[in-house]
Design an enzyme around this catalytic site. Structure first.
Site, mmCIF file in Angstrom:
data_model
loop_
_atom_site.group_PDB
_atom_site.id
_atom_site.type_symbol
_atom_site.label_atom_id
_atom_site.label_comp_id
_atom_site.label_asym_id
_atom_site.label_seq_id
_atom_site.Cartn_x
_atom_site.Cartn_y
_atom_site.Cartn_z
ATOM 1 N N GLY A 14 0.830 -1.211 0.000
ATOM 2 C CA GLY A 14 0.000 0.000 0.000
ATOM 3 C C GLY A 14 0.860 1.254 0.000
ATOM 4 O O GLY A 14 0.536 2.244 -0.652
ATOM 5 N N ASN A 15 1.996 1.171 0.718
ATOM 6 C CA ASN A 15 2.908 2.324 0.752
ATOM 7 C C ASN A 15 3.565 2.545 -0.605
ATOM 8 O O ASN A 15 3.911 3.676 -0.955
ATOM 9 C CB ASN A 15 3.997 2.122 1.812
ATOM 10 N N LYS A 132 -0.541 -2.737 14.149
ATOM 11 C CA LYS A 132 -0.520 -2.453 12.712
ATOM 12 C C LYS A 132 -0.621 -0.948 12.439
ATOM 13 O O LYS A 132 -1.630 -0.324 12.750
ATOM 14 C CB LYS A 132 -1.686 -3.207 12.054
ATOM 15 N N LYS A 217 -1.435 -7.656 5.247
ATOM 16 C CA LYS A 217 -1.629 -8.153 3.886
ATOM 17 C C LYS A 217 -0.542 -9.159 3.484
ATOM 18 O O LYS A 217 -0.781 -10.011 2.634
ATOM 19 C CB LYS A 217 -1.710 -7.000 2.881
ATOM 20 N N LYS A 279 6.692 -9.356 6.342
ATOM 21 C CA LYS A 279 7.047 -9.850 4.996
ATOM 22 C C LYS A 279 7.939 -11.089 5.112
ATOM 23 O O LYS A 279 7.729 -12.080 4.419
ATOM 24 C CB LYS A 279 7.768 -8.760 4.187
HETATM 25 P P1 ADP Z 1 4.384 -2.072 2.259
HETATM 26 O O1 ADP Z 1 3.364 -1.028 2.102
HETATM 27 O O2 ADP Z 1 4.996 -2.495 0.968
HETATM 28 O O3 ADP Z 1 3.920 -3.233 3.086
HETATM 29 P P2 ADP Z 1 6.116 -1.326 4.502
HETATM 30 O O4 ADP Z 1 6.406 0.108 4.773
HETATM 31 O O5 ADP Z 1 5.216 -2.054 5.406
HETATM 32 O O6 ADP Z 1 5.630 -1.372 2.994
HETATM 33 O O7 ADP Z 1 7.489 -2.149 4.449
HETATM 34 C C1 ADP Z 1 8.603 -1.702 3.671
HETATM 35 C C2 ADP Z 1 9.554 -0.894 4.533
HETATM 36 O O8 ADP Z 1 10.203 -1.741 5.480
HETATM 37 C C3 ADP Z 1 10.706 -0.237 3.820
HETATM 38 O O9 ADP Z 1 10.343 0.987 3.250
HETATM 39 C C4 ADP Z 1 11.738 -0.061 4.952
HETATM 40 O O10 ADP Z 1 11.705 1.263 5.443
HETATM 41 C C5 ADP Z 1 11.255 -0.973 6.065
HETATM 42 N N1 ADP Z 1 12.239 -1.900 6.632
HETATM 43 C C6 ADP Z 1 12.251 -2.267 7.927
HETATM 44 N N2 ADP Z 1 13.220 -3.150 8.171
HETATM 45 C C7 ADP Z 1 13.837 -3.394 6.988
HETATM 46 C C8 ADP Z 1 14.915 -4.248 6.591
HETATM 47 N N3 ADP Z 1 15.541 -5.048 7.461
HETATM 48 N N4 ADP Z 1 15.297 -4.241 5.283
HETATM 49 C C9 ADP Z 1 14.666 -3.444 4.391
HETATM 50 N N5 ADP Z 1 13.629 -2.621 4.706
HETATM 51 C C10 ADP Z 1 13.216 -2.589 5.989
HETATM 52 MG MG MG Z 2 3.405 -3.138 5.166
#
Ligand code: ADP
Ligand code: MG
Length: 317
Positions: A14-15, A132, A217, A279
């Site tokens: 979503g981001n 969340k 998600k 993830k």
């Molecule tokens: P999405 O909307 O795709 O779920 P999120 O913001 O939830 O996006 O997750 C992606 C973010 O996770 C990245 O922008 C980054 O800032 C963060 N992040 C946290 N820990 C890590 C890591 N170990 N490696 C890479 N990114 C990370």
């Molecule tokens: Mg996310």
């Protein structure tokens, strides 16, 4: 079109539909969806049977904020309905973007978004411990003021600011699984489990009731990928790779990692619980249920990641 390569579930963040703070409007999000869809259609042209899922943290937050501002004039939107609104709106974005890309490339394919309910457990400990992040990033003072006014719980989000957090129960069962399987099997590009699915509980009469929560998600997508027997599970987000020691001086990017190794690193808190953690957890769950292979990358690197030239690849062992 190439011979079929198998089924691929692609979870779009979503981001990642919000490219910057000054480009959050719907037409901007549509533009980002169009850009992502081009890469997804490359996968379809290469022979993959694609099922798309998507996040909705920021988008659900916008709906809830609009609803809060309108209190007194319009009845507020409960969170399960906000989830449903977003499945419709983002589903429409992808449906239209896919349609237009198919027309442009002369591909005879159709896309369909499925309103998806996901069963959760009323006894899930998440209901007592909201984690969340939803809605916009705020500065600490604004976040704490809103928390006081609205009864929110707010937390710091991956070093990017403060956000509201809500309960995030585990997905137990995707209730439209059979419909998704049939549509995907018939060759439709299915968009499902938007925003992690609409969380519902089963009451004592076996009736479904919506709950005010947001299912992650990534975890819902992993469940979908496992139940579909997907050959590949891709999480498309806004970073190209997963890092060790993220944002620290000794940060390093991961090319490939096994499920057991990922589990070990997860238990060492290497991956932030509100962003990268779910993830990695999703990849582990998919692979432990027999998944073929997983990738975390950004939309621009989808093709290269599948060839092993970008992204972080997850293997079973
Ligand atoms: P999405 O909307 O795709 O779920 P999120 O913001 O939830 O996006 O997750 C992606 C973010 O996770 C990245 O922008 C980054 O800032 C963060 N992040 C946290 N820990 C890590 C890591 N170990 N490696 C890479 N990114 C990370
Ligand atoms: Mg996310």
């Amino acid at each position: 079109m190439a011979e079929t390569k198998g089924t691929m579930v692609i979870a779009v963040g979503g981001n990642s539909l919000i490219v910057s703070e000054d480009r959050q409007a719907i037409p901007d999000q549509y533009e980002a969806a169009v850009a992502t869809v081009k890469h997804i259609v490359n996968m379809i042209e290469a022979g993959w049977n694609v099922v798309i899922t998507h996040g909705s943290g920021p988008q659900v937050g916008f709906i809830l904020r609009s609803s809060e501002l309108a209190i007194g004039e319009v009845a507020p939107v409960p969170m399960d309905y906000a989830d449903a609104d977003i499945q419709g709106a983002v589903g429409y974005m992808f449906q239209r973007a896919l349609h237009n890309e198919f027309v442009k490339r002369g591909i005879d394919k159709r896309a369909v978004a499925v309103v998806t309910q996901v069963l959760v457990d009323g006894a899930d400990p998440a209901f007592a411990n909201p984690t969340k992040p939803i809605g916009p990033q705020l500065d600490e003072a604004t976040a704490k003021t809103r928390a006081g006014e609205m009864g929110w719980v707010v937390k710091e989000d991956a070093g990017r600011g403060w956000r509201r957090v809500v309960p995030s129960p585990k997905p137990v069962e995707i209730l439209e699984m059979e419909q998704i399987r049939l549509l995907s099997g018939a060759g439709y590009v299915v968009i499902a489990c938007g925003g992690g699915g609409i969380p519902v509980l089963e009451n004592e009469k076996n009736y479904l009731v919506g709950v005010e929560a947001v299912i992650d998600k990534d975890l819902a997508s992993a469940l979908l990928a496992a139940k579909l027997g997907a050959d590949r599970f891709i999480i498309s987000t806004d970073v190209e790779r997963v890092a060790l020691n993220y944002n620290k001086p000794d940060q390093s990017w991961l090319d490939e990692i096994s499920a057991p190794e990922a589990k070990r690193l997860l238990s060492q808190d290497q991956f932030d619980a509100g962003s990268m953690g779910p993830k990695v957890e999703a990849m582990i769950q998919y692979l432990n249920q027999g998944g073929g292979g997983g990738v975390i990358t950004n939309p621009e690197n989808l093709d290269r990641a599948l060839e092993g030239r970008a992204g972080t690849r997850f293997t079973r062992a």
